[in-house]
Design an enzyme around this catalytic site. Sequence first.
Site, PDB file in Angstrom:
ATOM      1  CG  LEU A   1      -1.905   1.145   1.352  1.00  0.00           C
ATOM      2  CD1 LEU A   1      -2.907   1.108   0.213  1.00  0.00           C
ATOM      3  CD2 LEU A   1      -2.604   1.117   2.704  1.00  0.00           C
ATOM      4  CG  ASP A   2      -0.753   4.561  -0.104  1.00  0.00           C
ATOM      5  OD1 ASP A   2      -1.386   4.761   0.944  1.00  0.00           O
ATOM      6  OD2 ASP A   2      -1.283   4.497  -1.221  1.00  0.00           O
ATOM      7  CD  GLU A   3       5.656   0.475   1.895  1.00  0.00           C
ATOM      8  OE1 GLU A   3       5.368   0.589   3.103  1.00  0.00           O
ATOM      9  OE2 GLU A   3       6.528  -0.311   1.481  1.00  0.00           O
TER      10      GLU A   3
END
Length: 288
Positions: free
Chosen positions: A232-234
């Site tokens: 997530l969001d990486e």
Amino acid sequence: MHTGPQRDQACLIVHGPDRPGIVAAVAALVTRHEGNIVSLDQYSTDPTGGDFFQRVVFGRRDLAVAMPDIEADLAQTLGPMGMEWSLTDRSVPKRMAIMVSTSDHCLLELLWRHRRGELPVTIPMVISNHTNTAEDVRSFGVPFFHVPSAGPDKSAAEAEIVKLLAGNVDFVVLARYMQILSPDFLDGIGVPLINIHHSFLPAFIGAAPYRKAKERGVKLIGATAHYVTKDLDEGPIIEQDVARATHAHSAADLQARGAYVERAVLSRAVEWHATDRVIRHGNQTIVF
Ligand SMILES: Nc1nc2c(c(=O)[nH]1)N[C@@H](CN(C=O)c1ccc(C(=O)N[C@@H](CCC(=O)O)C(=O)O)cc1)CN2
């Protein structure tokens, strides 16, 4: 800048293990096919060897007819050098689907810029797990599909979205789509996804970043456009920007100020992706 489709112009992306002679081989190949290089960007990670990245735009009359021969020559020339490549006809806009939840500012920014001819894409559909944006989307002449995604089991919703997207799009933009997508979904759609995260990553990954920013007392807020991965969001960052924040700003104030940053960051990221300016390299990007 109006970046509409470019007639008889090709964009060649080349990347792989660096070695002497790549630039010369690419230039000779373009010349062999009566191409004229109009722009060339290159980056090598290490002067003594490492990874090589190049973006070449060249003009060639009757390009569509010549493409198969150019592609065959690219395979024959660059394959033995261990280089990966992609060749696109710039007169063919990429097909971009947009996924959104309830916040409409990023969605409307993309639709508005597209209507103004500022984004060289087509928009075959908008998909949302809510219905509040349906009327606005349809007012731009874009098909709208409501796919509810409530509850812990999102597999049915994701299967329906994959069915809608399959074969119809070249990339997907999550314009504040607030559902975490499963690994199966990401594998299933087989095209890149770009997300706009409403913080200056790596700060405040996940939900409610503006509340977290207020609680932290930050003096800068920001937005990050990144490719979507299972983490997530990486995913690889494409573009970021920031705006100032003060003690006097509430979380709602930060959200309102941040929306302007989100809109600009996402627009630049979409334009760069749509014009083949972004090359993914591990969990990073090279942006020409
Ligand atoms: N596999 C991935 N999916 C998504 C990514 C990603 O990077 N990888 N980015 C997010 C966008 N996002 C922040 O930018 C984000 C969206 C949603 C959530 C979240 O906690 N969602 C909850 C439900 C919240 C709700 O229903 O309102 C959940 O899915 O359980 C965190 C971050 C998009 N997807």
